[in-house]
Design an enzyme around this catalytic site. Sequence first.
Site, PDB file in Angstrom:
ATOM      1  N   SER A   1      13.626   3.620  24.341  1.00 59.04           N
ATOM      2  CA  SER A   1      12.689   3.118  25.349  1.00 59.04           C
ATOM      3  C   SER A   1      11.405   2.593  24.702  1.00 59.04           C
ATOM      4  CB  SER A   1      12.370   4.206  26.377  1.00 59.04           C
ATOM      5  OG  SER A   1      11.989   5.400  25.760  1.00 59.04           O
TER       6      SER A   1
ATOM      7  N   HIS B   1      20.122   8.688  26.181  1.00 54.43           N
ATOM      8  CA  HIS B   1      18.645   8.761  26.124  1.00 54.43           C
ATOM      9  C   HIS B   1      18.156   9.459  27.402  1.00 54.43           C
ATOM     10  CE1 HIS B   1      14.681   7.802  24.875  1.00 54.43           C
ATOM     11  NE2 HIS B   1      14.600   6.516  25.186  1.00 54.43           N
TER      12      HIS B   1
ATOM     13  N   HIS C   1      19.629  15.536  18.585  1.00 50.08           N
ATOM     14  CA  HIS C   1      18.537  14.558  18.547  1.00 50.08           C
ATOM     15  C   HIS C   1      18.644  13.731  17.267  1.00 50.08           C
ATOM     16  CE1 HIS C   1      14.504  12.820  18.840  1.00 50.08           C
ATOM     17  NE2 HIS C   1      14.636  13.082  20.123  1.00 50.08           N
TER      18      HIS C   1
ATOM     19  N   ARG D   1       9.191  20.190  23.649  1.00 47.20           N
ATOM     20  CA  ARG D   1       9.138  19.792  25.067  1.00 47.20           C
ATOM     21  C   ARG D   1      10.068  20.683  25.892  1.00 47.20           C
ATOM     22  NH1 ARG D   1      10.662  13.599  24.394  1.00 47.20           N
ATOM     23  NH2 ARG D   1      12.335  14.644  23.256  1.00 47.20           N
TER      24      ARG D   1
ATOM     25  N   ASP E   1      15.730  17.202  27.582  1.00 43.80           N
ATOM     26  CA  ASP E   1      16.522  17.003  28.797  1.00 43.80           C
ATOM     27  C   ASP E   1      17.327  18.230  29.212  1.00 43.80           C
ATOM     28  OD1 ASP E   1      15.735  14.278  29.122  1.00 43.80           O
ATOM     29  OD2 ASP E   1      17.025  13.788  27.432  1.00 43.80           O
TER      30      ASP E   1
HETATM   31  N1  CMX Z   1      27.321  17.066  21.742  1.00 47.64           N
HETATM   32  C1  CMX Z   1      28.428  16.683  21.077  1.00 47.64           C
HETATM   33  N2  CMX Z   1      28.385  15.908  19.979  1.00 47.64           N
HETATM   34  C2  CMX Z   1      27.168  15.539  19.530  1.00 47.64           C
HETATM   35  C3  CMX Z   1      25.981  15.931  20.154  1.00 47.64           C
HETATM   36  C4  CMX Z   1      26.090  16.717  21.335  1.00 47.64           C
HETATM   37  N3  CMX Z   1      25.020  17.087  22.034  1.00 47.64           N
HETATM   38  N4  CMX Z   1      24.938  15.410  19.476  1.00 47.64           N
HETATM   39  C5  CMX Z   1      25.469  14.700  18.463  1.00 47.64           C
HETATM   40  N5  CMX Z   1      26.814  14.772  18.499  1.00 47.64           N
HETATM   41  C6  CMX Z   1      27.765  14.075  17.650  1.00 47.64           C
HETATM   42  C7  CMX Z   1      27.519  12.577  17.759  1.00 47.64           C
HETATM   43  O1  CMX Z   1      28.156  12.030  18.922  1.00 47.64           O
HETATM   44  C8  CMX Z   1      28.124  12.073  16.476  1.00 47.64           C
HETATM   45  O2  CMX Z   1      29.536  12.063  16.614  1.00 47.64           O
HETATM   46  P1  CMX Z   1      30.443  10.949  15.900  1.00 47.64           P
HETATM   47  O3  CMX Z   1      30.261  11.188  14.441  1.00 47.64           O
HETATM   48  O4  CMX Z   1      31.817  11.241  16.397  1.00 47.64           O
HETATM   49  O5  CMX Z   1      29.902   9.618  16.335  1.00 47.64           O
HETATM   50  C9  CMX Z   1      27.765  13.204  15.484  1.00 47.64           C
HETATM   51  O6  CMX Z   1      27.502  14.361  16.285  1.00 47.64           O
HETATM   52  C10 CMX Z   1      26.530  12.899  14.662  1.00 47.64           C
HETATM   53  O7  CMX Z   1      25.474  12.562  15.545  1.00 47.64           O
HETATM   54  P2  CMX Z   1      23.960  12.875  15.135  1.00 47.64           P
HETATM   55  O8  CMX Z   1      23.639  12.079  13.920  1.00 47.64           O
HETATM   56  O9  CMX Z   1      23.714  14.328  15.099  1.00 47.64           O
HETATM   57  O10 CMX Z   1      23.164  12.340  16.410  1.00 47.64           O
HETATM   58  P3  CMX Z   1      22.711  10.845  16.727  1.00 47.64           P
HETATM   59  O11 CMX Z   1      21.393  10.617  16.063  1.00 47.64           O
HETATM   60  O12 CMX Z   1      23.786   9.856  16.421  1.00 47.64           O
HETATM   61  O13 CMX Z   1      22.535  10.895  18.299  1.00 47.64           O
HETATM   62  C11 CMX Z   1      21.854  11.835  20.360  1.00 47.64           C
HETATM   63  C12 CMX Z   1      21.453  11.568  18.896  1.00 47.64           C
HETATM   64  C13 CMX Z   1      20.645  12.402  21.082  1.00 47.64           C
HETATM   65  C14 CMX Z   1      22.249  10.515  21.007  1.00 47.64           C
HETATM   66  C15 CMX Z   1      23.039  12.854  20.371  1.00 47.64           C
HETATM   67  O14 CMX Z   1      22.596  14.088  19.846  1.00 47.64           O
HETATM   68  C16 CMX Z   1      23.619  13.068  21.758  1.00 47.64           C
HETATM   69  O15 CMX Z   1      24.470  12.284  22.163  1.00 47.64           O
HETATM   70  N6  CMX Z   1      23.139  14.126  22.494  1.00 47.64           N
HETATM   71  C17 CMX Z   1      23.592  14.357  23.876  1.00 47.64           C
HETATM   72  C18 CMX Z   1      22.875  13.393  24.814  1.00 47.64           C
HETATM   73  C19 CMX Z   1      21.424  13.753  24.944  1.00 47.64           C
HETATM   74  O16 CMX Z   1      21.046  14.889  25.176  1.00 47.64           O
HETATM   75  N7  CMX Z   1      20.554  12.738  24.832  1.00 47.64           N
HETATM   76  C20 CMX Z   1      19.110  12.905  25.066  1.00 47.64           C
HETATM   77  C21 CMX Z   1      18.281  12.862  23.798  1.00 47.64           C
HETATM   78  C22 CMX Z   1      16.803  12.982  24.117  1.00 47.64           C
HETATM   79  C23 CMX Z   1      16.331  11.777  24.855  1.00 47.64           C
HETATM   80  O17 CMX Z   1      16.286  10.680  24.259  1.00 47.64           O
HETATM   81  O18 CMX Z   1      16.047  11.865  26.051  1.00 47.64           O
END
Ligand code: CMX
Length: 434
Positions: A240, A270, A317, A326, A372
């Site tokens: 964002s 996000h 994250h 937070r 979140d």
């Molecule tokens: N549950 C399951 N798997 C997860 C995970 C979770 N909460 N968080 C990360 N992973 C997985 C990723 O999907 C990724 O899998 P692949 O290798 O198969 O693609 C792997 O772990 C590595 O990811 P990462 O480097 O740890 O995390 P990213 O920087 O790529 O992504 C985020 C960060 C937030 C998108 C991810 O942790 C996620 O999808 N979390 C759940 C959604 C969420 O809560 N989003 C809100 C974040 C805060 C915000 O912006 O509001």
Amino acid sequence: MTTLKEVLYEKIEAHRPRVTRLLKEHGNDVIDKVTVGQVLGGMRGIKSLVTDISYLDPMEGIRYRGLTLPEVFEKLPKPQGKEMPYVEGLYYLLLTGEVPTESQVADVIYDFSNRRLLPRYVFDIIDAFPNHSHPMAILSAAVMAMERESLFNTRYQQGMSKMDYWDPTYEDATNLLAKLPLIGAYIYDKLYLGKQNVYPDPTLDFGGNFAYMIDKDEPYDDVARMYFIIHADHESGNVSAHTGHLVASSLSDAYYATSGMINGLAGPLHGLANQEVLSWIQSVRAKMGNKKPTKEEMKKFVWDTLNSGQVIPGYGHAVLRKTDPRYQIQREFALKHMADDELFEYVSILYEVVPPILKEQGKAKNPWPNVDAQSGVIQWHYGVTQYDFYTVLFAIGRAFGVLSNVIWDRALGYPIERPKSITTAMMEEMVGIK
Ligand code: CMX
């Protein structure tokens, strides 16, 4: 008394030579290198943006203008008898780096209340949306429609010095921020309360007025203040914030930039994750026939979700490597005000159960909860049970950080953003793949 805008101008004048010097004397100094993994991996960690408004340390969490969130909550002025500070005071802090006095905040509150009125056509546009439209789509369109009000655009068409860009940008940003609660409240009241009108209370501050407009009693005013403040900024690289900065870098005005940032925030990885958390918890509750799950049962739900290829919303994250402060601030609020809430108990069980499972699974780099994971249950507890609205609340808060950055971007003359792309074949050649 010196107004916020005057203080901001002094800060801008003092800051401009620092950027000029960096560019002139160190423009070719190397501060980072870029790997194939970073380019293919969403540009994670590349130091390629500058902002002084907030900084995110992976272990400590966010600081606004050098202050941790607990410090922000402690230092900013609060309405009498309230736990949470004025959101208007946060705007002062983000823009100037200074904690405002009571009277400086009062001045910003007065200024905001003079900018609140919403043109009639914005209500009409919201009314025109078909049933089942997502509130984030409505919010984005409502903001977009107001682009015709942009002073930056008018002044640009008339011919304006680059040195003055920040001034109408400040006016646009402040006008828009002051109107956002009314837009959000009207969307809420119309979609969920079936109301056709919304009336602000001119005597109330940003958070108090928002609570009033969506018909929520105390302490929801403090929930709103807390919520808008914790979501305001998370440095510049998240989707964002980065979208707002990118759109504005082409000199698109604050309305275009804010609508763009709202669109980026609306994704489930996000801002939409707060809605996903609540719907996930509700599905667990439904499967349990409203009985609170044991830890073992909850573990099974978590594994089932992972094994079906979904992420656990509210966990992980891109930058943080510990529990999000937070999350912690909201948890403390919940422990104080709603410790017996059934859904909060689910959140607490998840806090115990999810991190070890994510560690065991071994994929997520950060197994800890983010903002979140906690925010939806607090909204639910105080009667905002329509969880597709939660990201709208996030957006109203995030607009403060994004727009503060956009004002400073224009003040410091940051150019149009334009990274370079290459083809896969070029990348293969660069690393020696034949
Ligand atoms: N549950 C399951 N798997 C997860 C995970 C979770 N909460 N968080 C990360 N992973 C997985 C990723 O999907 C990724 O899998 P692949 O290798 O198969 O693609 C792997 O772990 C590595 O990811 P990462 O480097 O740890 O995390 P990213 O920087 O790529 O992504 C985020 C960060 C937030 C998108 C991810 O942790 C996620 O999808 N979390 C759940 C959604 C969420 O809560 N989003 C809100 C974040 C805060 C915000 O912006 O509001």
